[in-house]
Design a protein around this motif. Sequence first.
Motif, PDB file in Angstrom:
ATOM      1  N   GLN A 118       0.828  -1.197   0.000  1.00 36.84           N
ATOM      2  CA  GLN A 118       0.000   0.000   0.000  1.00 36.84           C
ATOM      3  C   GLN A 118       0.872   1.260   0.000  1.00 36.84           C
ATOM      4  O   GLN A 118       0.640   2.200  -0.757  1.00 36.84           O
ATOM      5  CB  GLN A 118      -0.890  -0.013   1.254  1.00 36.84           C
ATOM      6  N   LEU A 119       1.917   1.271   0.836  1.00 37.74           N
ATOM      7  CA  LEU A 119       2.785   2.444   0.941  1.00 37.74           C
ATOM      8  C   LEU A 119       3.551   2.690  -0.359  1.00 37.74           C
ATOM      9  O   LEU A 119       3.666   3.826  -0.819  1.00 37.74           O
ATOM     10  CB  LEU A 119       3.756   2.250   2.118  1.00 37.74           C
ATOM     11  N   ILE A 120       4.034   1.599  -0.964  1.00 36.26           N
ATOM     12  CA  ILE A 120       4.800   1.755  -2.208  1.00 36.26           C
ATOM     13  C   ILE A 120       3.899   2.308  -3.322  1.00 36.26           C
ATOM     14  O   ILE A 120       4.246   3.290  -3.990  1.00 36.26           O
ATOM     15  CB  ILE A 120       5.420   0.404  -2.636  1.00 36.26           C
ATOM     16  N   VAL A 121       2.734   1.688  -3.479  1.00 32.44           N
ATOM     17  CA  VAL A 121       1.816   2.158  -4.527  1.00 32.44           C
ATOM     18  C   VAL A 121       1.431   3.614  -4.263  1.00 32.44           C
ATOM     19  O   VAL A 121       1.375   4.435  -5.183  1.00 32.44           O
ATOM     20  CB  VAL A 121       0.557   1.258  -4.592  1.00 32.44           C
ATOM     21  N   TYR A 122       1.212   3.920  -2.997  1.00 31.27           N
ATOM     22  CA  TYR A 122       0.838   5.288  -2.628  1.00 31.27           C
ATOM     23  C   TYR A 122       1.906   6.284  -3.066  1.00 31.27           C
ATOM     24  O   TYR A 122       1.609   7.292  -3.714  1.00 31.27           O
ATOM     25  CB  TYR A 122       0.614   5.375  -1.110  1.00 31.27           C
ATOM     26  N   LEU A 123       3.151   6.004  -2.710  1.00 29.21           N
ATOM     27  CA  LEU A 123       4.224   6.958  -3.009  1.00 29.21           C
ATOM     28  C   LEU A 123       4.455   7.090  -4.510  1.00 29.21           C
ATOM     29  O   LEU A 123       4.643   8.199  -5.021  1.00 29.21           O
ATOM     30  CB  LEU A 123       5.514   6.546  -2.285  1.00 29.21           C
ATOM     31  N   VAL A 124       4.406   5.950  -5.212  1.00 30.63           N
ATOM     32  CA  VAL A 124       4.627   6.001  -6.665  1.00 30.63           C
ATOM     33  C   VAL A 124       3.543   6.861  -7.327  1.00 30.63           C
ATOM     34  O   VAL A 124       3.838   7.781  -8.108  1.00 30.63           O
ATOM     35  CB  VAL A 124       4.637   4.575  -7.261  1.00 30.63           C
ATOM     36  N   LEU A 125       2.276   6.609  -6.966  1.00 31.63           N
ATOM     37  CA  LEU A 125       1.186   7.387  -7.568  1.00 31.63           C
ATOM     38  C   LEU A 125       1.297   8.856  -7.185  1.00 31.63           C
ATOM     39  O   LEU A 125       1.056   9.751  -7.997  1.00 31.63           O
ATOM     40  CB  LEU A 125      -0.172   6.832  -7.117  1.00 31.63           C
ATOM     41  N   LEU A 126       1.683   9.108  -5.925  1.00 33.37           N
ATOM     42  CA  LEU A 126       1.802  10.493  -5.471  1.00 33.37           C
ATOM     43  C   LEU A 126       2.803  11.266  -6.327  1.00 33.37           C
ATOM     44  O   LEU A 126       2.511  12.369  -6.803  1.00 33.37           O
ATOM     45  CB  LEU A 126       2.239  10.510  -3.997  1.00 33.37           C
ATOM     46  N   PHE A 127       3.983  10.676  -6.533  1.00 30.97           N
ATOM     47  CA  PHE A 127       5.012  11.400  -7.289  1.00 30.97           C
ATOM     48  C   PHE A 127       4.600  11.533  -8.763  1.00 30.97           C
ATOM     49  O   PHE A 127       4.865  12.562  -9.390  1.00 30.97           O
ATOM     50  CB  PHE A 127       6.367  10.699  -7.154  1.00 30.97           C
ATOM     51  N   LEU A 128       3.945  10.498  -9.308  1.00 25.46           N
ATOM     52  CA  LEU A 128       3.484  10.585 -10.695  1.00 25.46           C
ATOM     53  C   LEU A 128       2.463  11.717 -10.867  1.00 25.46           C
ATOM     54  O   LEU A 128       2.466  12.425 -11.868  1.00 25.46           O
ATOM     55  CB  LEU A 128       2.854   9.260 -11.142  1.00 25.46           C
ATOM     56  N   LEU A 129       1.585  11.887  -9.866  1.00 21.93           N
ATOM     57  CA  LEU A 129       0.561  12.931  -9.967  1.00 21.93           C
ATOM     58  C   LEU A 129       1.140  14.311  -9.672  1.00 21.93           C
ATOM     59  O   LEU A 129       0.712  15.316 -10.232  1.00 21.93           O
ATOM     60  CB  LEU A 129      -0.586  12.637  -8.995  1.00 21.93           C
ATOM     61  N   ALA A 130       2.118  14.356  -8.756  1.00 21.49           N
ATOM     62  CA  ALA A 130       2.680  15.650  -8.356  1.00 21.49           C
ATOM     63  C   ALA A 130       3.398  16.330  -9.516  1.00 21.49           C
ATOM     64  O   ALA A 130       3.432  17.553  -9.604  1.00 21.49           O
ATOM     65  CB  ALA A 130       3.631  15.469  -7.171  1.00 21.49           C
TER      66      ALA A 130
ATOM     67  N   ILE B  45      -4.401  14.601  -0.038  1.00 24.64           N
ATOM     68  CA  ILE B  45      -3.776  15.377   1.036  1.00 24.64           C
ATOM     69  C   ILE B  45      -2.349  15.767   0.669  1.00 24.64           C
ATOM     70  O   ILE B  45      -1.936  16.911   0.841  1.00 24.64           O
ATOM     71  CB  ILE B  45      -3.768  14.569   2.360  1.00 24.64           C
ATOM     72  N   PHE B  46      -1.581  14.815   0.163  1.00 23.40           N
ATOM     73  CA  PHE B  46      -0.156  15.084  -0.102  1.00 23.40           C
ATOM     74  C   PHE B  46       0.095  15.693  -1.482  1.00 23.40           C
ATOM     75  O   PHE B  46       1.215  16.093  -1.770  1.00 23.40           O
ATOM     76  CB  PHE B  46       0.646  13.777   0.000  1.00 23.40           C
TER      77      PHE B  46
END
Lengths: 210, 595
Positions: free
Chosen positions: B6-18, B286-287
Amino acid sequence: MNTTPTNTNELGANHESTPSLFSTLRAAIVLFAMLSVITGLLYPALVTGISQSLFAHAANGSLIERNGRVVGSSLIGQSFDSPKYFWGRPSATSPMAYNAAASGGSNFGPNSDALKSAVAERIAALRAADPGNTNVVPVDLVTASASGLDPHISRAGADYQLARVANARGISPATLAAIVEKHTERPMFGFLGEPRVNVLLLNLELDNAR
Amino acid sequence: MSATLQLIVYLVLLFLLAWPVARWMSAVMDGRFGWGVRIERVLFRMAGVRADMEHSWKSYAFGLLAINAIGLVAVYAIQRLQVFLPLNPEAMAAVSSDSAFNTAVSFVTNTNWQGYGGESSMSYLTQMLALTVQNFLSAATGIAVAIVLIRGFVRKSSSTLGNVWVDVTRITLWILLPLSLVFAVLMSAQGVIQNFKPYEKVATVEPVKWQTPVLSADGTPQRDAKGAPILAEQRSDTQTLAMGPVASQLAIKMLGTNGGGFFNANSSHPFENPTALTNFQQMLAIFLIPAALCLVLGRMVGDRRQGIALLAAMTTVFIVAVALATDFEQQGNAALTSLGVDAIASVTQPGGNMEGKETRFGINASALFAIITTAASCGAVNAMHDSFTALGGAVPMVMIQLGEVIFGGVGAGLYGMIVFALLAVFVAGLMIGRTPEYLGKKIEVFEMKMVALAILIVPILVLGGTAIAVVTEAGRAGIQDAGAHGFSEVLYAFSSAGNNNGSAFAGLSANSPFYKVLLAIAMWLGRFGVIIPVLALAGALAAKKRLTPSEGTLPTRGPLFVFLMIAVVMLVGLLNYVPALALGPLADHFAGFAR
């Protein structure tokens, strides 16, 4: 407007303005008013318009109708205490459990005596309704949810109650287990969410099957 | 295992969207978008704003204070007058004056501390026109300050930092509004409600029964011969479902790291966060802007690795915090296990400490959400932090106390982290005996004074406020849990208010006038007591020349600097709060063994 063009910025023709109190207040008030109308009235109205025309069922609370009567929402749990129904999570809402007009949790700290006595009482109630059951009680069945409106219990929580419900309804545990299995939702992609059963939907199906 | 995934997918998607969001934000802040400029020109004309005029840091600060002060008055007034205003189908009464004041400060300062239950006290109009508007404007204020601080580094020998009205308008209309619109529609498609209907009364399958004390004529509970209160049996065959325009407020509550829930139970309420998937999307929301702003910094200073370095420092601390909190919560509450409770995770249940958590989120998604919302100064909750285990609840508290710089609030996280970066180069400069520099600007006495002010004001408010609360009768009256956990409740409240987070150990009855006023003061000073030194810092930096890096310049984009920055953040945070944490969560943890 009282301005002093100084053009000291090397990046381009920017001017420093030392605006008067009046012009600052005018700008603040007018912009505040207009941004308020846009973000506080037009934006919610637009979202409402879009969601009501495209997915009204979801936007209106995912209500469930039975025989032309609204019997609840598939997202909001209800209070059950007969042996023939699966029971949901304990609810800390006030004044009654599952008060969907005043959501909230118990906020008991981990060492709170009130928490321990509440859990002990809930275990006793589960045991009293099903004296033959000596299994340990899944934690979600005896701890209050965050919202007080949790529509789900864990699959373990449903399994724990299976014998009692089957007994009270006079149906075979195997038949009931199949219905529970049908209502079990599993984590999406293996990591999003938890294995769970929607208590209201399951109980409604039990009543319909009768 | 699924927690890690969950954490890995979260971070990858976050940076892709950011990445695309950062690109869009940079373009908007530079005015590089044709059609929007024409629309905003109309607004500026009506407001008498000359978009080509720029402000000094003092005029900029004054403008921000002015629009926020107007917001304060408006939010207060709408709450007090809601009974006379439209869109109030449940006939909510006027909010009391101390509560309205506390809520007004709370929403203007991007804290969104909530001393009220939304569905039982606010009309739909108040939620929209007072609270949602401030969700936008307080977020825009934070982002504007961060952009101005970046401009301080970019500009050379400049006395101006940009036009406050242009910045606030552009951030609101072209960054926050489109993102919110998309996110709100996405949420309402998945079950977050969005309507203006009166509360829905439904006939339940089984009646709900409860007991209420019988009151005598003077309002005190009647007692029987043995002195026990006499209880009356109550019963209801209906359930009242609160309704309202939730999705539109939820979207900006997350994207603007505001955190004020439409409902009392915030994002644990199934109408505000119906599924594990909406929960995941809300965590990304949020992030999103805090992460994108780090990249905006890189773009604006013309060295993208500078932004990535800040992001790397934030992400490192974040991952450690998530791992700790998840582990503590998964271990569960030993006091309950001894009663015969099964809290071991399996394929059929999440197990762990489920008090105050929702079944659909379990432990993993609750712990991750708790760290995200406290790291980011959001304060929305999908689980009740007060019911976390002693150590599991300490981690979110520490995330707040680090100063909301691990991603942090929109804008506030970035300007907070830059302040820590300046402290880091200053400490490094002392060690190697050179004048510290950051992003091409020499850091001298005035800058360090502003850095010290910005870093110290919040701990003073938090620790001072906690001290006042625990030594006064009025302060102790609000505490729910006895002993160390009660102290944690107070410490969390002031940490949350001073750092503008807004989440709570909600067992604390903070709706007494004492807490409402004291927490409001902490929120206001914790917000503008930092913003003003940061703007002064930006003004001083903008006036300086820009240096080209020399051999003696400490590189601020490599792993060494990332480590140094983390060390400084941890050192300052822990030095400030370790004694208080020992009295609260640590003592609470050990008390769990004593019984």
